[in-house]
Design a protein around this motif. Structure first.
Motif, PDB file in Angstrom:
ATOM      1  N   GLY A 215       0.830  -1.143   0.117  1.00 48.75           N
ATOM      2  CA  GLY A 215       0.057  -0.006  -0.107  1.00 48.75           C
ATOM      3  C   GLY A 215       0.875   1.128  -0.116  1.00 48.75           C
ATOM      4  O   GLY A 215       0.484   2.165  -0.546  1.00 48.75           O
ATOM      5  N   SER A 216       2.121   1.219   0.769  1.00 41.31           N
ATOM      6  CA  SER A 216       2.602   2.540   0.761  1.00 41.31           C
ATOM      7  C   SER A 216       3.405   2.802  -0.640  1.00 41.31           C
ATOM      8  O   SER A 216       3.722   3.778  -0.990  1.00 41.31           O
ATOM      9  N   ASP A 219       0.057   4.864  -2.161  1.00 36.91           N
ATOM     10  CA  ASP A 219      -0.748   6.066  -1.406  1.00 36.91           C
ATOM     11  C   ASP A 219       0.263   6.599  -0.246  1.00 36.91           C
ATOM     12  O   ASP A 219       1.349   6.062  -0.145  1.00 36.91           O
ATOM     13  N   SER A 220      -0.611   7.427   0.470  1.00 37.79           N
ATOM     14  CA  SER A 220       0.406   8.027   1.790  1.00 37.79           C
ATOM     15  C   SER A 220       0.532   7.058   2.786  1.00 37.79           C
ATOM     16  O   SER A 220       1.097   7.572   3.940  1.00 37.79           O
ATOM     17  N   THR A 221       0.093   5.990   2.798  1.00 37.45           N
ATOM     18  CA  THR A 221       0.139   5.129   4.003  1.00 37.45           C
ATOM     19  C   THR A 221       1.404   4.455   4.262  1.00 37.45           C
ATOM     20  O   THR A 221       2.174   4.387   3.074  1.00 37.45           O
ATOM     21  N   THR A 222       1.835   3.799   5.443  1.00 44.53           N
ATOM     22  CA  THR A 222       2.804   3.049   5.506  1.00 44.53           C
ATOM     23  C   THR A 222       2.784   1.481   5.486  1.00 44.53           C
ATOM     24  O   THR A 222       3.784   0.620   5.835  1.00 44.53           O
ATOM     25  N   SER A 223       1.432   1.047   4.979  1.00 43.61           N
ATOM     26  CA  SER A 223       1.214  -0.164   5.235  1.00 43.61           C
ATOM     27  C   SER A 223       1.851  -0.902   4.009  1.00 43.61           C
ATOM     28  O   SER A 223       2.112  -0.610   2.884  1.00 43.61           O
ATOM     29  N   GLN A 224       2.344  -2.343   4.287  1.00 39.26           N
ATOM     30  CA  GLN A 224       2.974  -3.156   3.490  1.00 39.26           C
ATOM     31  C   GLN A 224       2.279  -4.364   3.017  1.00 39.26           C
ATOM     32  O   GLN A 224       2.676  -5.270   2.383  1.00 39.26           O
ATOM     33  N   GLU A 225       0.803  -3.971   3.523  1.00 41.12           N
ATOM     34  CA  GLU A 225      -0.205  -5.360   2.833  1.00 41.12           C
ATOM     35  C   GLU A 225      -0.010  -5.068   1.349  1.00 41.12           C
ATOM     36  O   GLU A 225      -0.245  -3.976   0.919  1.00 41.12           O
ATOM     37  N   ARG A 227      -1.819  -5.011  -2.116  1.00 36.33           N
ATOM     38  CA  ARG A 227      -3.092  -4.635  -2.670  1.00 36.33           C
ATOM     39  C   ARG A 227      -2.960  -4.882  -4.278  1.00 36.33           C
ATOM     40  O   ARG A 227      -1.845  -4.740  -4.742  1.00 36.33           O
ATOM     41  N   HIS A 233      -5.177   3.723  -9.023  1.00 34.74           N
ATOM     42  CA  HIS A 233      -3.905   3.874  -8.232  1.00 34.74           C
ATOM     43  C   HIS A 233      -2.840   4.575  -9.088  1.00 34.74           C
ATOM     44  O   HIS A 233      -2.142   5.465  -8.512  1.00 34.74           O
TER      45      HIS A 233
END
Length: 654
Positions: A215-216, A219-225, A227, A233
């Motif tokens: 996810g990082s 977008d602006s998140t730090t998520s490593q999940e 997607r 996107h």
């Protein structure tokens, strides 16, 4: 990590190799490498200075930044493609897949879209406005809100991925995609430009269908999940960020290959997954970079038409459009061409909006003095505009339909698709039945032979007044009455394509099995028929079943389903509204009149069959003449019928 979720292939087919896509020295092992920005300088300068490139600096940068080998763009050859209105200039190169975006809307799905011309689609996802031309650049301009645009892009991409999947990854994509620069008037937080695909969406969707990224990265998140990567996107990213994403996906794929050495089934599977990504990361693309209109005074106005024209000619190979979708695209081309040629009258802009049906038509309908709540009036306006017999209009329609001459049957398909945009919220099964009924032929010759207009028939009193004028022999009133009634009956399911068991519903008597337009035209010729049709308009608007003529008056037939009314109307077209009299109590004069009607109806059907034959020959590009032995008997019948009919007819007036 990026993955493609496909069955691993590690049997006797062997491992999937990373395919070399370079154009230069191949003496060293191939590895994907995103060139530094400095390598794009010469390409940008070349494109900005080329006299045939009509692009903004931002579009030029998108081309150079997206090229796998930007150095090859410096001095590259530009090709020209002939389209109906002029010449398109294109440049061909290999691009990174993720530097392109799929079509904002896919024309293959136009027959299934929801249109603003249908008031029942309020609050639903409607088809977007058509793009316009940039004043000076070869770019399509989109005015819709960006949220609506990206949502439409995601839907279109999912649709083609599902309906037309391509095998990508074991091999690279070798058939070129076609792209065009796009500009967004309401970008919000997105970049205001892109390179959008107009042909090759299925290939693009298959290339990206299984890519997943943290996810990082998007977008602006730090998520490593992980997607799934969607077009929306990509379109959020600036040009540099998008290029960095390409680099990250490529590096992650190589890391996966390096992390799984060995010959085990699991290791082979992981390497194959990564290799598929690498092979799908590039596509050949031709980007439209310029346009020259045959009429210099038009400038870039017809650029969207030129792009659409190129697209239609491309979709004749692997998976051509369904007839309804192709008719929808052709209809839009016809309307746009009529508008550009000044053939839509004094209120041309309003007429164009009404005919296309993509935008809210309420104000435009009011401008023409029509009630926007009466959808059958818009359908009638579509019929009226597309059956005009002006020479220029006929020439434009024939050119867009790729016909040498324009027959009545040629006008039918585009008329149906534009008209049905007033009813795009109908359930899928109902729409299929309606389209089948209208597809039998919803037009008749008198619509072309006579001038007529669409009036604001929006009340019972207005219907009665129209009926009264039709009774007095007012041909324009008669035609308008017929078109509105036909629309009402078809949409309500009371006028259908002739069913196989229709005769059983009317006691085994022979019904008229021609198109719905021919049925309406024949019924209009009788006093009872005109009354039934006028009453059907009022009853349909009130949500009631149509009434029937019996024993000198209109009576309710609530026990009849739509198929029963359809069968009786087709029976009346053949034998009148008192079929028992036809068999038992009819006078000799009545029998003669009905026999003449039956004969003339059969001629209408025969003329339609001949038009279908001519259309098939044109579609098949058949140049050979039909052998005389095959048509000799037909000519003999025609000559004999001509002689016999002249024997019992008055001479034609001079």
């Amino acid at each position: 990590m990026s993955t493609i979720d496909v069955p691993a292939e590690h049997d006797d087919a062997g491992a999937i190799p990373v395919i070399d896509i370079r154009s230069g020295d191949r003496s060293t092992p191939f590895e994907h490498y995103v060139e530094p920005v400095s390598k794009t300088t010469k390409a940008i300068k070349f494109l900005e200075q080329h006299p045939d490139v009509q692009l903004s600096p931002a579009s030029v940068r998108r081309i150079a930044f997206g090229a796998v080998e930007p150095g090859l763009l410096d001095g590259a050859r530009l090709d020209r493609h002939r389209v109906e209105t002029g010449w398109l200039t294109v440049i061909t190169y290999r691009a990174y897949t993720l530097m392109l975006s799929p079509a904002i809307e896919n024309d293959r799905l136009l027959d299934e879209a929801h249109y603003a011309a249908d008031p029942d689609t309020a609050g639903t996802r409607r088809v977007l406005s058509m793009p316009t031309a940039h004043a000076s650049h070869a770019a399509l301009v989109y005015a819709d809100a960006m949220d609506d645009l990206v949502a439409a892009i995601d839907r279109a991409s999912r649709g083609v991925q599902k309906n037309n999947p391509q095998e990508v990854g074991r091999r690279i994509v070798e058939r070129s995609l076609t792209a065009v620069p796009a500009t967004f008037l309401n970008p919000g937080h997105h970049p205001d430009d892109d390179l959008g695909i107009v042909d090759g969406n299925s290939r693009w969707a298959s290339c990206t269908s299984g890519i997943e990224v943290p996810g990082s990265w998007i977008d602006s998140t730090t998520s490593q999940e992980l997607r799934p990567l969607r077009p929306s996107h990509l379109m959020r990213l600036g040009l540099g960020e998008r290029r960095d994403l390409v680099r990250k996906v490529i590096k992650a794929a190589y890391r996966q290959i390096d992390a799984h050495p060995g010959t085990s089934k699991g290791a082979r599977g992981k390497r194959d997954q990564a290799t598929r990504i690498l092979n799908a990361m590039t596509v050949p693309v031709q980007v439209i970079v310029g346009y020259t209109d045959d009429d210099p005074a038009m400038g870039m106005r017809r650029f969207p038409v030129a792009v659409r024209s190129l697209l239609m000619r491309m979709n004749i190979g692997v998976k051509p459009f369904e007839p309804a979708s192709q008719n929808a695209v052709t209809a839009e081309e016809i309307v746009t061409a009529l508008f550009d040629a000044g053939e839509l009258g004094d209120n041309a802009a309003s007429m164009k909006d009404i005919l296309l049906g993509r935008a809210d038509v309420a104000d435009s309908m009011k401008t023409l003095g029509l009630n926007p709540a009466c959808r059958e009036l818009r359908f009638a306006l579509v019929v009226q505009q597309l059956t005009r017999k002006e020479r220029r209009l006929k020439a434009i329609m024939a050119a867009k339909l790729d016909k040498r001459g324009l027959h009545l049957s040629h006008r039918n398909g585009p008329t149906i698709e534009l008209g049905l945009r007033s009813y795009s919220s109908l359930p899928k099964e109902t729409m299929a039945s309606v389209r089948t009924a209208l597809g039998t032929g919803c037009l008749w010759k008198a619509l072309v032979d006579h001038e007529w207009t669409v009036e604001n028939i929006d009340s019972d009193q207005a219907v009665d007044d129209l009926h009264a004028r039709a009774e007095k022999g007012d041909t324009p009133a008669l035609l308008l009455l017929g078109v509105i009634a036909m629309t009402s009956l078809v949409i309500s399911g009371n006028l259908l394509a002739p069913g196989g068991s229709a005769e059983q519903l009317v006691g085994g008597m022979k019904i008229m099995r021609t198109g719905v337009g021919s049925v309406i035209n024949t019924v209009l010729s009788t006093k009872e028929g005109r009354l039934v049709l006028a009453d059907a308009i009022k009853r349909n608007r009130a949500g009631l079943r149509p009434q029937w003529w019996s024993e000198g008056q209109l009576v309710e037939r609530n026990e009849w389903k739509g198929s029963a009314f359809n069968a009786h109307l087709r029976l009346a077209a053949n034998h009148g509204f008192n079929p028992d009299d036809y068999l038992d109590n009819a006078t000799d004069t009545e029998r003669e009149a009905r026999a003449l009607t039956a004969f003339q109806t059969s001629l209408t059907g025969a003329a339609g069959d001949l038009a279908d034959l001519i259309e098939l020959r044109e579609g098949n590009r058949t140049e050979d003449r039909i052998p005389w032995v095959e048509v000799q008997s037909s000519f003999a019948h025609l000559r004999n019928m001509d002689d016999d009919l002249r024997d019992i007819s008055e001479r034609a007036p001079r």
